[in-house]
Design a protein around this motif. Structure first.
Motif, PDB file in Angstrom:
ATOM      1  N   ARG A  15      -2.485   0.496   2.217  1.00 18.07           N
ATOM      2  CA  ARG A  15      -1.442   1.262   3.476  1.00 18.07           C
ATOM      3  C   ARG A  15      -0.216   0.364   3.916  1.00 18.07           C
ATOM      4  N   ARG A  57       2.223   0.218   1.161  1.00 23.69           N
ATOM      5  CA  ARG A  57       3.303   1.362   1.443  1.00 23.69           C
ATOM      6  C   ARG A  57       4.289   1.269   2.572  1.00 23.69           C
ATOM      7  N   VAL A  58       3.698   0.823   3.713  1.00 26.53           N
ATOM      8  CA  VAL A  58       4.062   0.268   4.829  1.00 26.53           C
ATOM      9  C   VAL A  58       5.939  -0.921   3.935  1.00 26.53           C
ATOM     10  N   GLU A  60       7.946   2.201   7.967  1.00 27.04           N
ATOM     11  CA  GLU A  60       6.010   3.130   8.466  1.00 27.04           C
ATOM     12  C   GLU A  60       6.707   4.137   8.955  1.00 27.04           C
ATOM     13  N   ASP A  61       7.412   4.725   9.027  1.00 23.89           N
ATOM     14  CA  ASP A  61       7.932   6.288   9.328  1.00 23.89           C
ATOM     15  C   ASP A  61       7.860   6.864   8.214  1.00 23.89           C
ATOM     16  N   ARG A 112       6.242  10.029   0.247  1.00 20.84           N
ATOM     17  CA  ARG A 112       4.812   9.673   0.288  1.00 20.84           C
ATOM     18  C   ARG A 112       5.117  10.137  -1.254  1.00 20.84           C
TER      19      ARG A 112
END
Length: 117
Positions: A19, A22-23, A28-29, A35
């Protein structure tokens, strides 16, 4: 000829297994569509170049799941590939000199690259 050699690659932004990356990369959203559209394993097509991918099963930072997902996508797309997941070794081995079984990855990669020519 084009080809890719990846080690410890983060190949999916869809999993929760890493994660933090990815963030950092998507925010974050990030929604499911973003994705998926930035996940290498979902972007494989029959026109993708050949891949050599290696990983260690013990990697605590980027789980081998990423390599397995990419390998499955490459196989489904009938893209030539070689995948090596070594049982032992931490993340960031680089050339893996003096790193046990994983030290052979550069020899395997060299042979594979020569086959691509």
């Amino acid at each position: 000829m084009d080809f890719a050699v990846l080690g410890y690659a983060i190949t999916s932004m869809e999993t929760e297994t890493y994660r933090p990356a990815r963030v950092i990369l998507l925010g974050e959203d990030a929604g499911p569509e973003l994705r998926r559209s930035t996940s290498l394993d979902s972007l494989v097509t029959p026109q993708s170049p050949p891949f050599f991918v290696w990983h260690t099963a013990e990697d605590p930072y980027v789980p081998a799941e990423h390599t397995y997902r990419l390998a499955a996508a490459l196989a489904a797309g009938q893209v030539p590939h070689a995948v090596h997941v070594f049982a032992h070794g931490p993340h960031s081995l680089g050339l893996a000199r003096n790193a046990g079984e994983a030290a052979i990855w550069t020899t395997l990669a060299k042979a594979w690259i020569l086959e691509q020519a």
